[in-house]
Design a protein around this motif. Structure first.
Motif, PDB file in Angstrom:
ATOM      1  N   SER B  21       0.689  -1.535   0.070  1.00 20.64           N
ATOM      2  CA  SER B  21      -0.072  -0.257  -0.067  1.00 20.64           C
ATOM      3  C   SER B  21       1.079   1.058  -0.169  1.00 20.64           C
ATOM      4  CB  SER B  21      -1.009   0.507   1.611  1.00 20.64           C
ATOM      5  OG  SER B  21      -0.264  -0.152   2.368  1.00 20.64           O
ATOM      6  N   CYS B  22      -0.240   2.053  -0.381  1.00 19.44           N
ATOM      7  CA  CYS B  22       0.592   3.582  -0.528  1.00 19.44           C
ATOM      8  C   CYS B  22      -0.371   4.344   0.012  1.00 19.44           C
ATOM      9  CB  CYS B  22       1.583   3.765  -2.004  1.00 19.44           C
ATOM     10  SG  CYS B  22       2.333   5.265  -2.285  1.00 19.44           S
ATOM     11  N   SER B  23      -0.220   5.350   0.594  1.00 22.96           N
ATOM     12  CA  SER B  23      -1.145   6.365   0.546  1.00 22.96           C
ATOM     13  C   SER B  23      -0.414   7.510   1.178  1.00 22.96           C
ATOM     14  CB  SER B  23      -1.610   6.012   2.990  1.00 22.96           C
ATOM     15  OG  SER B  23      -2.703   7.016   3.639  1.00 22.96           O
ATOM     16  N   GLY B  24      -1.248   8.550   0.490  1.00 19.85           N
ATOM     17  CA  GLY B  24      -0.704   9.769   0.586  1.00 19.85           C
ATOM     18  C   GLY B  24      -1.683  11.163   0.884  1.00 19.85           C
ATOM     19  N   SER B  25      -1.996  12.296   0.128  1.00 17.91           N
ATOM     20  CA  SER B  25      -2.826  12.791   0.757  1.00 17.91           C
ATOM     21  C   SER B  25      -3.743  13.928  -1.213  1.00 17.91           C
ATOM     22  CB  SER B  25      -2.788  14.710   1.287  1.00 17.91           C
ATOM     23  OG  SER B  25      -1.640  14.826   0.342  1.00 17.91           O
ATOM     24  N   TYR B  26      -4.325  14.150  -0.676  1.00 13.75           N
ATOM     25  CA  TYR B  26      -5.615  15.336  -1.876  1.00 13.75           C
ATOM     26  C   TYR B  26      -4.377  15.344  -2.727  1.00 13.75           C
ATOM     27  CZ  TYR B  26      -8.232  17.459  -4.972  1.00 13.75           C
ATOM     28  OH  TYR B  26      -9.676  18.017  -6.274  1.00 13.75           O
ATOM     29  N   SER B  27      -2.999  16.731  -1.898  1.00 13.08           N
ATOM     30  CA  SER B  27      -2.409  16.420  -3.158  1.00 13.08           C
ATOM     31  C   SER B  27      -1.198  16.067  -4.000  1.00 13.08           C
ATOM     32  CB  SER B  27      -1.497  17.857  -2.394  1.00 13.08           C
ATOM     33  OG  SER B  27      -0.466  17.611  -1.479  1.00 13.08           O
ATOM     34  N   ASN B  28      -1.156  15.517  -3.702  1.00 15.88           N
ATOM     35  CA  ASN B  28       0.022  14.381  -3.533  1.00 15.88           C
ATOM     36  C   ASN B  28      -0.973  12.972  -4.904  1.00 15.88           C
ATOM     37  OD1 ASN B  28      -0.095  12.006  -2.204  1.00 15.88           O
ATOM     38  ND2 ASN B  28       0.594  14.196  -1.778  1.00 15.88           N
ATOM     39  N   ILE B  29      -1.361  12.059  -4.186  1.00 16.94           N
ATOM     40  CA  ILE B  29      -2.101  11.150  -4.411  1.00 16.94           C
ATOM     41  C   ILE B  29      -3.709  11.377  -5.131  1.00 16.94           C
ATOM     42  CG2 ILE B  29      -3.378   8.665  -4.273  1.00 16.94           C
ATOM     43  CD1 ILE B  29      -0.412   7.719  -2.818  1.00 16.94           C
ATOM     44  N   GLY B  30      -4.359  12.327  -4.170  1.00 14.77           N
ATOM     45  CA  GLY B  30      -5.251  12.111  -4.663  1.00 14.77           C
ATOM     46  C   GLY B  30      -5.974  12.657  -5.901  1.00 14.77           C
ATOM     47  N   SER B  31      -4.588  13.857  -6.389  1.00 13.34           N
ATOM     48  CA  SER B  31      -4.425  14.593  -7.031  1.00 13.34           C
ATOM     49  C   SER B  31      -3.630  14.502  -8.745  1.00 13.34           C
ATOM     50  CB  SER B  31      -3.514  15.774  -7.036  1.00 13.34           C
ATOM     51  OG  SER B  31      -4.859  16.677  -6.114  1.00 13.34           O
ATOM     52  N   HIS B  32      -2.842  13.192  -8.611  1.00 13.87           N
ATOM     53  CA  HIS B  32      -2.072  12.607  -9.627  1.00 13.87           C
ATOM     54  C   HIS B  32      -1.682  11.824 -10.126  1.00 13.87           C
ATOM     55  CE1 HIS B  32      -0.744  17.478  -9.913  1.00 13.87           C
ATOM     56  NE2 HIS B  32      -1.032  17.155  -8.408  1.00 13.87           N
ATOM     57  N   TYR B  33      -1.289  11.429 -10.784  1.00 14.56           N
ATOM     58  CA  TYR B  33      -0.640   9.919 -11.218  1.00 14.56           C
ATOM     59  C   TYR B  33       0.201   8.853 -10.053  1.00 14.56           C
ATOM     60  CZ  TYR B  33      -3.208  10.186 -16.060  1.00 14.56           C
ATOM     61  OH  TYR B  33      -3.910  10.146 -16.759  1.00 14.56           O
ATOM     62  N   VAL B  34      -0.135   7.868  -9.975  1.00 14.33           N
ATOM     63  CA  VAL B  34       1.231   7.021  -9.127  1.00 14.33           C
ATOM     64  C   VAL B  34       1.568   6.676 -10.138  1.00 14.33           C
ATOM     65  CG1 VAL B  34       1.079   5.893  -7.237  1.00 14.33           C
ATOM     66  CG2 VAL B  34      -0.289   7.418  -6.709  1.00 14.33           C
ATOM     67  N   HIS B  35       3.325   6.254  -9.511  1.00 14.03           N
ATOM     68  CA  HIS B  35       4.162   5.104  -9.913  1.00 14.03           C
ATOM     69  C   HIS B  35       4.354   4.242  -8.826  1.00 14.03           C
ATOM     70  CE1 HIS B  35       3.428   8.342 -13.268  1.00 14.03           C
ATOM     71  NE2 HIS B  35       3.913   8.816 -12.800  1.00 14.03           N
ATOM     72  N   CYS B  89       6.786   3.814  -4.105  1.00 15.31           N
ATOM     73  CA  CYS B  89       5.709   4.338  -4.602  1.00 15.31           C
ATOM     74  C   CYS B  89       5.991   5.896  -4.914  1.00 15.31           C
ATOM     75  CB  CYS B  89       4.401   4.337  -4.219  1.00 15.31           C
ATOM     76  SG  CYS B  89       4.341   4.950  -2.531  1.00 15.31           S
ATOM     77  N   ALA B  90       5.417   6.560  -5.756  1.00 19.48           N
ATOM     78  CA  ALA B  90       5.529   8.153  -6.291  1.00 19.48           C
ATOM     79  C   ALA B  90       5.140   9.087  -6.911  1.00 19.48           C
ATOM     80  CB  ALA B  90       6.914   7.956  -7.389  1.00 19.48           C
ATOM     81  N   ALA B  91       4.802   9.758  -6.895  1.00 15.59           N
ATOM     82  CA  ALA B  91       3.436  10.674  -7.032  1.00 15.59           C
ATOM     83  C   ALA B  91       4.271  12.084  -7.537  1.00 15.59           C
ATOM     84  CB  ALA B  91       2.460  11.264  -6.793  1.00 15.59           C
ATOM     85  N   TRP B  92       3.110  13.285  -8.125  1.00 16.34           N
ATOM     86  CA  TRP B  92       3.377  14.454  -8.373  1.00 16.34           C
ATOM     87  C   TRP B  92       3.002  15.516  -6.763  1.00 16.34           C
ATOM     88  CZ3 TRP B  92       7.476  17.356  -9.658  1.00 16.34           C
ATOM     89  CH2 TRP B  92       7.224  18.929  -9.617  1.00 16.34           C
ATOM     90  N   ASP B  93       2.669  16.293  -6.505  1.00 19.20           N
ATOM     91  CA  ASP B  93       2.735  16.888  -5.401  1.00 19.20           C
ATOM     92  C   ASP B  93       2.055  18.693  -5.835  1.00 19.20           C
ATOM     93  OD1 ASP B  93       3.165  18.653  -3.328  1.00 19.20           O
ATOM     94  OD2 ASP B  93       1.610  16.439  -2.009  1.00 19.20           O
ATOM     95  N   ASP B  94       0.732  18.857  -4.777  1.00 16.02           N
ATOM     96  CA  ASP B  94       0.987  20.796  -5.637  1.00 16.02           C
ATOM     97  C   ASP B  94       2.045  21.794  -5.142  1.00 16.02           C
ATOM     98  OD1 ASP B  94      -2.258  19.821  -5.549  1.00 16.02           O
ATOM     99  OD2 ASP B  94      -1.429  19.876  -7.080  1.00 16.02           O
TER     100      ASP B  94
END
Lengths: 118, 109
Positions: B21-35, B89-94
């Motif tokens: 699992s990979c848990s984030g927030s709206y500013s990253n996973i919630g708004s952007h693709y996950v790799h 896991c990785a994502a872009w953050d706002d």
């Protein structure tokens, strides 16, 4: 197939500047709408995004490193470069260059270990 | 402290199915693709899954990704000994930066 190769000094003294080059082969660094990134990994730790330079030449940096880092591209040499000033032992890490694929980092160099020590 | 939260370890027997699992927030996973990336010992990370659930050419279909809200998961079915590695896991953050999870060390029992 795109290949990336990092190069540069493996040892840098504290307060000096870390300079690395990433040589790209198998494709032009200026072709395509790709982002070229630097990522580092402290010994035994996870990955940290340093920054990227877009296909338009605009750089974006990790806010935690922004005051010390510069990423640039030399299209004539097909190279990406990283400069990090005022280094400390906390900057000791394996440094990777990477190219975007589908939004992720699809192509990586093998990484180069940089140790900051006097 | 990583922006994205992953369990430090996971394990499974050969042939089993494991999820990370990979848990984030709206500013990253919630708004952007996950790799997702796989890092074998002493090597550079390798892109395993991009844009939430896409596999690059050459990645076996035993690997799959999913995302729901501010969390994402990597599933590995038919576990093999060669899957023993660190997974990120990785994502872009706002906040205008790329963010990674702390990594999960997968052990094949």
């Amino acid at each position: 197939q795109v290949q990336l190769q990092e190069s540069g000094p493996g040892l840098v003294k504290p307060s000096q500047t870390l300079s690395l080059t990433c040589t790209v082969s198998g494709g032009s660094i200026s072709s395509g709408s790709y982002y070229w990134s630097w990522i580092r990994q402290h010994p035994g730790k996870g990955l940290e995004w340093i920054g990227y330079i877009s296909y338009s030449g605009s750089p974006y940096y990790n806010p935690s490193l922004q005051s010390r880092v510069t990423i640039s591209v030399d299209t004539s040499k097909n190279q990406l470069s990283l400069k990090l000033i005022s280094v400390t032992a906390a900057d000791t890490a394996v440094y990777y260059c990477a190219r975007e694929f589908g939004g992720g980092y699809g192509y990586w160099g093998q990484g180069t270990l940089v140790t900051v020590s006097s | 402290q990583s922006v994205l939260t992953q369990p430090p370890s996971a394990s499974g027997a050969p042939g089993q199915r494991v999820t990370i699992s990979c848990s984030g927030s709206y500013s990253n996973i919630g708004s952007h693709y996950v790799h997702w990336y796989q890092q074998l010992p002493g090597t550079a990370p390798k892109l395993l899954i991009y844009s939430n659930n896409q596999r690059p050419s050459g990645v076996p279909d035993r690997f799959s990704g999913s995302k729901s809200g501010t969390s994402a998961s990597l599933a590995i079915s038919g576990l093999r000994s060669e899957d023993e590695a660190d997974y990120y896991c990785a994502a872009w953050d706002d906040s205008l930066k790329g963010v990674f999870g702390g990594g999960t060390k997968l052990t094949v029992l």
